[in-house]
Scaffold this motif. Structure first.
Motif, PDB file in Angstrom:
ATOM      1  N   ILE A   1       0.842  -1.205   0.000  1.00 48.56           N
ATOM      2  CA  ILE A   1       0.000   0.000   0.000  1.00 48.56           C
ATOM      3  C   ILE A   1       0.874   1.251   0.000  1.00 48.56           C
ATOM      4  N   ASP A   2       1.889   1.265   0.858  1.00 46.46           N
ATOM      5  CA  ASP A   2       2.800   2.415   0.893  1.00 46.46           C
ATOM      6  C   ASP A   2       3.471   2.631  -0.467  1.00 46.46           C
ATOM      7  N   HIS A   3       3.902   1.530  -1.084  1.00 45.94           N
ATOM      8  CA  HIS A   3       4.566   1.636  -2.384  1.00 45.94           C
ATOM      9  C   HIS A   3       3.599   2.151  -3.447  1.00 45.94           C
ATOM     10  N   ALA A   4       2.358   1.670  -3.410  1.00 48.64           N
ATOM     11  CA  ALA A   4       1.361   2.125  -4.387  1.00 48.64           C
ATOM     12  C   ALA A   4       1.063   3.608  -4.215  1.00 48.64           C
ATOM     13  N   LEU A   5       0.968   4.078  -2.973  1.00 46.21           N
ATOM     14  CA  LEU A   5       0.753   5.507  -2.731  1.00 46.21           C
ATOM     15  C   LEU A   5       1.900   6.337  -3.289  1.00 46.21           C
ATOM     16  N   THR A   6       3.106   5.848  -3.108  1.00 46.10           N
ATOM     17  CA  THR A   6       4.274   6.555  -3.620  1.00 46.10           C
ATOM     18  C   THR A   6       4.230   6.652  -5.137  1.00 46.10           C
ATOM     19  N   ILE A   7       3.904   5.534  -5.796  1.00 53.42           N
ATOM     20  CA  ILE A   7       3.871   5.529  -7.267  1.00 53.42           C
ATOM     21  C   ILE A   7       2.798   6.470  -7.798  1.00 53.42           C
ATOM     22  N   VAL A   8       1.589   6.335  -7.291  1.00 58.02           N
ATOM     23  CA  VAL A   8       0.448   7.067  -7.850  1.00 58.02           C
ATOM     24  C   VAL A   8       0.493   8.548  -7.491  1.00 58.02           C
ATOM     25  N   ASP A   9       0.824   8.864  -6.238  1.00 61.66           N
ATOM     26  CA  ASP A   9       0.757  10.255  -5.787  1.00 61.66           C
ATOM     27  C   ASP A   9       2.048  11.028  -6.011  1.00 61.66           C
ATOM     28  N   ASP A  10       3.199  10.366  -5.794  1.00 62.04           N
ATOM     29  CA  ASP A  10       4.460  11.095  -5.887  1.00 62.04           C
ATOM     30  C   ASP A  10       5.084  11.063  -7.281  1.00 62.04           C
ATOM     31  N   TYR A  11       4.729  10.073  -8.090  1.00 59.83           N
ATOM     32  CA  TYR A  11       5.309   9.937  -9.428  1.00 59.83           C
ATOM     33  C   TYR A  11       4.208   9.738 -10.471  1.00 59.83           C
ATOM     34  N   PRO A  12       3.327  10.714 -10.610  1.00 55.63           N
ATOM     35  CA  PRO A  12       2.196  10.551 -11.549  1.00 55.63           C
ATOM     36  C   PRO A  12       2.633  10.391 -13.004  1.00 55.63           C
ATOM     37  N   ALA A  13       3.712  11.079 -13.414  1.00 55.58           N
ATOM     38  CA  ALA A  13       4.164  10.957 -14.807  1.00 55.58           C
ATOM     39  C   ALA A  13       4.714   9.560 -15.067  1.00 55.58           C
ATOM     40  N   VAL A  14       5.445   9.011 -14.103  1.00 53.52           N
ATOM     41  CA  VAL A  14       5.973   7.658 -14.247  1.00 53.52           C
ATOM     42  C   VAL A  14       4.828   6.654 -14.299  1.00 53.52           C
ATOM     43  N   PHE A  15       3.834   6.861 -13.445  1.00 53.66           N
ATOM     44  CA  PHE A  15       2.666   5.966 -13.443  1.00 53.66           C
ATOM     45  C   PHE A  15       1.935   6.035 -14.781  1.00 53.66           C
ATOM     46  N   ALA A  16       1.802   7.244 -15.322  1.00 58.33           N
ATOM     47  CA  ALA A  16       1.133   7.395 -16.621  1.00 58.33           C
ATOM     48  C   ALA A  16       1.921   6.707 -17.729  1.00 58.33           C
ATOM     49  N   ALA A  17       3.261   6.835 -17.693  1.00 55.70           N
ATOM     50  CA  ALA A  17       4.091   6.175 -18.706  1.00 55.70           C
ATOM     51  C   ALA A  17       3.958   4.660 -18.604  1.00 55.70           C
ATOM     52  N   TRP A  18       3.859   4.155 -17.399  1.00 49.85           N
ATOM     53  CA  TRP A  18       3.647   2.708 -17.213  1.00 49.85           C
ATOM     54  C   TRP A  18       2.280   2.305 -17.741  1.00 49.85           C
ATOM     55  N   GLU A  19       1.270   3.099 -17.437  1.00 56.33           N
ATOM     56  CA  GLU A  19      -0.088   2.790 -17.896  1.00 56.33           C
ATOM     57  C   GLU A  19      -0.164   2.773 -19.422  1.00 56.33           C
ATOM     58  N   GLN A  20       0.616   3.644 -20.068  1.00 58.36           N
ATOM     59  CA  GLN A  20       0.653   3.693 -21.533  1.00 58.36           C
ATOM     60  C   GLN A  20       1.583   2.644 -22.132  1.00 58.36           C
ATOM     61  N   ARG A  21       2.214   1.836 -21.277  1.00 57.23           N
ATOM     62  CA  ARG A  21       3.116   0.766 -21.690  1.00 57.23           C
ATOM     63  C   ARG A  21       4.380   1.286 -22.376  1.00 57.23           C
TER      64      ARG A  21
END
Length: 459
Positions: A89-109
């Motif tokens: 959960i802590d890791h997911a919060l970090t990815i989604v909230d602190d690194y939104p651009a990285v999360f978006a790039a992952w979502e776009q593959r």
């Protein structure tokens, strides 16, 4: 490295593995969407816990208790350990909230889950003010290669953007050094020591040297004993290097000296206790002199703080100057006779085989020869080294054949009769070029390679 994550199945037509590859591609897509959904859900679990804890203005321990409770609830659904799920959960919060651009790039593959994890790890402790800049550069780095290969570049990027020096952060981190034991199965446990990098590298190196000494003594004993040794009741020592390192570590810690020392109780000189650890450190002259606080590098291990590098520097009696190409970061010259491992790899890739005209003996079966003899002032420089087989090395040494390097990996051999034969660096069968590719610059004082001689090749 880039790849089209979507695409049609046109390339699979006619392939006997087409259906299997297509099925795997579909499975990858399903896994990707499931991972994205899982991280979103885990992050929402964390937000829900924090909202509930803050509803009445509660902070601190109450927030943690609420998160623990949510994690335990979710762990029951997933049939997992709640501590591990809370960490997720802590890791997911970090990815989604602190690194939104990285999360978006992952979502776009554009990048993978592995990329996301190494980006977050590399940015640990990075100030929030530079996180956006780090994200943008990190995504570009990750798009070029797989996760394991971009980790060093991400660490270097984070180091450049960090407001605090590596030395300051190392001093703070060193306060957390510790030794832990994780109990496993079958009566085995893992002893984990968190120590400064230079200490860790030194520990492993000394254990390896001691283990090698035991193996050497084992081989000498077998050679000396011959057939008589086979008749003894004493079992032969068949331990692997990993087993030897583990046994020696236990002996050193518990007994103060390794009881596996093959020279124990004999009048032989030396002994494992005399072996000292070796750590190879690369440091710039500026950092060494205290002009900056940039980290140094322990070869094949990682970065160390400048204070430790300078302390180590004060304990050695001689230095090897290493000249690094500022663009490729490849070592090109060193003061010592023997080239570095990186130089050997570069030259093996350049030469491929013996560089005497017509000889195709593989480079791995040749010697690295100083074109201008080291004893006569020749430098250990990539422009003064080339692979030559034993046959042609001896011929160069004991006959009137001469050779010189003219830049760009080109060698010119002169026969006893004065005929000149140009030996160009082999062109790899598979390589990438640019439209304006130029040859490497020759060493200072050297001339550029001229046109090939008019004489036909000798072979």
């Amino acid at each position: 490295m880039s790849a089209n994550m979507g695409g049609g199945a046109g390339g699979l037509v006619g392939s006997p593995h087409g259906p299997a590859i297509a099925a795997y591609r579909e499975a990858l897509a399903l896994v990707h969407h499931a991972d994205i959904a899982s991280v979103r859900a885990l992050a929402e679990l964390g937000r829900s816990a924090l909202r509930e804890a803050r509803r009445d203005g509660v902070r601190g321990m109450a927030s943690d208790m609420e998160l623990r409770s949510v994690a335990a609830e979710a762990a029951g659904l997933a049939r997992r350990i709640d501590r591990r799920l809370q960490a997720d959960i802590d890791h997911a919060l970090t990815i989604v909230d602190d690194y939104p651009a990285v999360f978006a790039a992952w979502e776009q593959r554009r990048i993978t889950r592995d990329h996301v994890d190494v980006v977050v790890k590399a940015a640990t402790g990075l100030p929030g003010e530079v996180r956006g800049e780090f994200e943008t550069a990190a995504i570009a780095i990750c798009e070029r290669d797989i996760a394991t290969r971009v980790t060093p570049a991400l660490r270097a990027l984070a180091e450049r953007l960090h407001e605090r020096t590596f030395t300051d952060r190392h001093r703070e981190a060193a306060a957390g050094r510790c030794v832990r034991v994780l109990h496993g199965v079958d009566g085995m446990s893992d002893v984990i020591a968190t120590v400064p990098t230079v200490i860790a590298v030194g520990i492993l190196d000394r254990l390896t040297q001691m283990g090698q000494s035991v193996k050497d003594a084992r081989a000498e004993g077998a050679a000396a004993g011959g057939a008589d040794a086979a008749g003894t009741d004493e079992p032969s020592d068949t331990r692997t290097m990993d087993q030897l390192r583990a046994d020696i570590l236990g002996d050193l810690v518990l007994s103060g000296a390794p009881v596996v020392d093959p020279t124990h109780g004999t009048d032989r000189a030396g002994g494992l206790g005399a072996i000292r650890a070796r750590v190879q450190v690369a440091v710039t002259a500026e950092t060494l002199m205290g002009s900056d606080e940039h980290p140094a590098e322990t070869v094949s291990a990682g970065l160390i703080d400048s204070d430790t590098a300078r302390q180590l520097a004060g304990q050695v009696s001689e230095w090897d100057r290493l000249f690094i190409d500022p663009v490729t970061r490849t070592p090109v010259e060193i003061d010592t006779y023997r080239p570095t491992t990186a130089m050997k790899k570069l030259l093996a890739a350049r030469d491929q085989h013996c560089r005497f005209p017509g000889c195709r003996r593989a480079a791995i079966r040749c010697e690295l020869d100083h074109t201008i003899d080291y004893a006569l002032g020749g430098h250990t420089h990539i422009y003064n080294l080339a692979h030559v087989c034993q046959r042609h090395h001896s011929m160069k040494q004991f006959t009137r054949w001469e050779v010189r390097q003219v830049g760009g990996g080109v060698l010119e051999w002169t026969s006893p009769l004065g005929r000149v034969y140009r030996e160009d660096a082999p062109v790899p069968a598979v390589c990438f070029t640019t439209e304006t590719a130029d040859t490497d610059d020759p060493p200072p004082g050297g001339r550029t390679a001229g046109a090939p001689p008019h004489e036909p090749p000798p072979f």
